[in-house]
Design a protein around this motif. Structure first.
Motif, PDB file in Angstrom:
ATOM      1  N   GLN A  28      57.867  20.211   5.918  1.00  0.00           N
ATOM      2  CA  GLN A  28      57.775  21.170   4.815  1.00  0.00           C
ATOM      3  C   GLN A  28      57.393  20.496   3.508  1.00  0.00           C
ATOM      4  O   GLN A  28      56.753  21.115   2.662  1.00  0.00           O
ATOM      5  N   TRP A  29      57.835  19.251   3.322  1.00  0.00           N
ATOM      6  CA  TRP A  29      57.662  18.614   2.024  1.00  0.00           C
ATOM      7  C   TRP A  29      56.872  17.305   2.082  1.00  0.00           C
ATOM      8  O   TRP A  29      56.800  16.591   1.094  1.00  0.00           O
ATOM      9  N   THR A  30      56.254  17.009   3.228  1.00  0.00           N
ATOM     10  CA  THR A  30      55.428  15.808   3.354  1.00  0.00           C
ATOM     11  C   THR A  30      53.958  16.197   3.381  1.00  0.00           C
ATOM     12  O   THR A  30      53.536  16.995   4.222  1.00  0.00           O
ATOM     13  N   GLU A  31      53.196  15.641   2.459  1.00  0.00           N
ATOM     14  CA  GLU A  31      51.752  15.872   2.382  1.00  0.00           C
ATOM     15  C   GLU A  31      51.038  14.609   2.853  1.00  0.00           C
ATOM     16  O   GLU A  31      51.178  13.537   2.249  1.00  0.00           O
ATOM     17  N   HIS A  32      50.300  14.711   3.953  1.00  0.00           N
ATOM     18  CA  HIS A  32      49.598  13.558   4.509  1.00  0.00           C
ATOM     19  C   HIS A  32      48.171  13.510   3.969  1.00  0.00           C
ATOM     20  O   HIS A  32      47.434  14.499   4.036  1.00  0.00           O
ATOM     21  N   LEU A  33      47.783  12.357   3.436  1.00  0.00           N
ATOM     22  CA  LEU A  33      46.414  12.178   2.965  1.00  0.00           C
ATOM     23  C   LEU A  33      45.483  12.028   4.166  1.00  0.00           C
ATOM     24  O   LEU A  33      45.778  11.286   5.107  1.00  0.00           O
TER      25      LEU A  33
END
Length: 345
Positions: A28-33
């Motif tokens: 929910q709160w991890t944004e992967h580049l």
């Protein structure tokens, strides 16, 4: 006869409340580049260094992110009007130097807001690692104290960012806690204590006040402004203010309220823990989210020393804010505006 009704605090920004159960899934709160976004960052880092190796000369315009930039703006909006925290993962720490990592982080920060001085040294980009300062040192600040855990607290800006350059041997877990939920619960259950924290409380300056000024300043823990909640909670600094004979004395209710906030934050019902990996970046809304960390172990001889870089940022999402939450770029801290360049071991 006094006909003035006592101040009655109200619940605020309930849409920004969350519990540990609500945010239990890291997805929910991890944004992967993506690979393409990392390539874009690499090109932006090269472009920025082509202009100057002085980070103070690099802003959003000097760090072009045509694809990632709009995504960062959406993250910024979520930080201020939503969950209030994010973990961005994917910077290639294994092949980027400290300076390249720091420039990438500085450039990403420039797309989220404007830098804010963090201390009397004027650091706009700071280092969170063991500076050799003891926890009992009255001039020590959280980013300088190594190994021990840190209580839940907020920093002095709209957003605070941390980027992991290196982990220690063990420990050093990062924790975030929803201060909106704590505020609203306190309003419901103990409005008298909530009202006390709306009153100005003394904070210790840690020896970094302007020349000739008191070693403490006054600021409320809770502020309501344009129906938004603003929080400044650094319990150890509030308690430390009492070492100054000229500082206002804390009331019994203030101490009870601070203890309630600490106990609830540490209780786990409103917090989530994350384990930083090298290259991870965490950004949080200081007004809605408290942060802390667990104790950790370093091994300097083996080159295992926990080291984070830190940004304090002013966001454009807030068109208006209370006077005591304005960027201190005009303060005595900013007169020495600089970049801290401690090397990771």
């Amino acid at each position: 006869m006094n006909d003035i009704a006592p101040f009655a605090p109200e619940m605020l920004e309930t849409a920004c409340e969350w519990t540990a159960r609500d945010v239990a899934d890291p997805a929910q709160w991890t944004e992967h580049l993506s690979a393409a976004e990392i390539d874009e960052l690499e090109a932006a880092v090269e472009h920025a260094f082509g202009i100057s190796d002085d980070f103070l000369q690099i802003g959003k315009a000097q760090f072009p992110l045509p694809t990632l930039g709009p995504r960062l703006k959406a993250i910024e909006r979520e930080l201020m009007d939503g969950r209030g925290f994010v973990l961005i993962r994917g910077l290639p720490r294994d092949r980027w130097s400290n300076d390249e990592m720091s420039m990438a982080y500085w450039g990403i920060g420039a797309h989220l807001g404007r830098p804010w001085p963090q201390n009397a040294k004027g650091h706009l980009l700071g280092d969170v690692t063991d500076h050799g300062k003891a926890p009992g040192d009255p001039t020590s600040r959280g980013n300088e104290i190594g190994l021990v855990g840190l209580d839940f607290h907020c920093d002095g800006s709209d957003l605070v960012g941390l980027m992991c350059l290196q982990t220690g041997v063990s420990g050093g877990l990062s924790a975030v806690c929803n201060s909106v939920a704590l505020h609203n619960r306190l309003v419901r259950e103990r409005p008298d204590l909530a009202a006390e924290l709306y009153k100005p409380q003394p904070f210790d300056y840690r020896g970094e006040q302007a020349p000739g000024k008191p070693g403490w300043y006054l600021m409320p823990v809770f502020t309501r402004h344009a129906d938004r909640l603003f929080v400044r909670l650094i319990r150890p600094y509030i308690l430390a203010s009492q070492r100054h004979a000229d500082a206002p004395r804390l009331t019994g209710q203030a101490i009870e309220a601070l203890t309630w906030m600490q106990d609830q934050a540490e209780g786990g019902a409103y917090s989530v823990i994350m384990d930083f990996q090298p290259g991870d970046m965490q950004f949080i809304n200081n007004y809605h989210v408290l942060h802390g960390r667990s104790p950790y172990v370093d091994d300097r001889a083996a080159g295992k020393v926990r080291h984070l870089k830190r940004l304090w940022l002013e966001t454009d999402v807030l068109a208006d804010r209370p006077a005591h939450f304005t960027n201190r770029m005009g303060s005595h801290w900013a007169k020495k505006a600089s970049i801290s360049r401690m090397d990771a071991v």
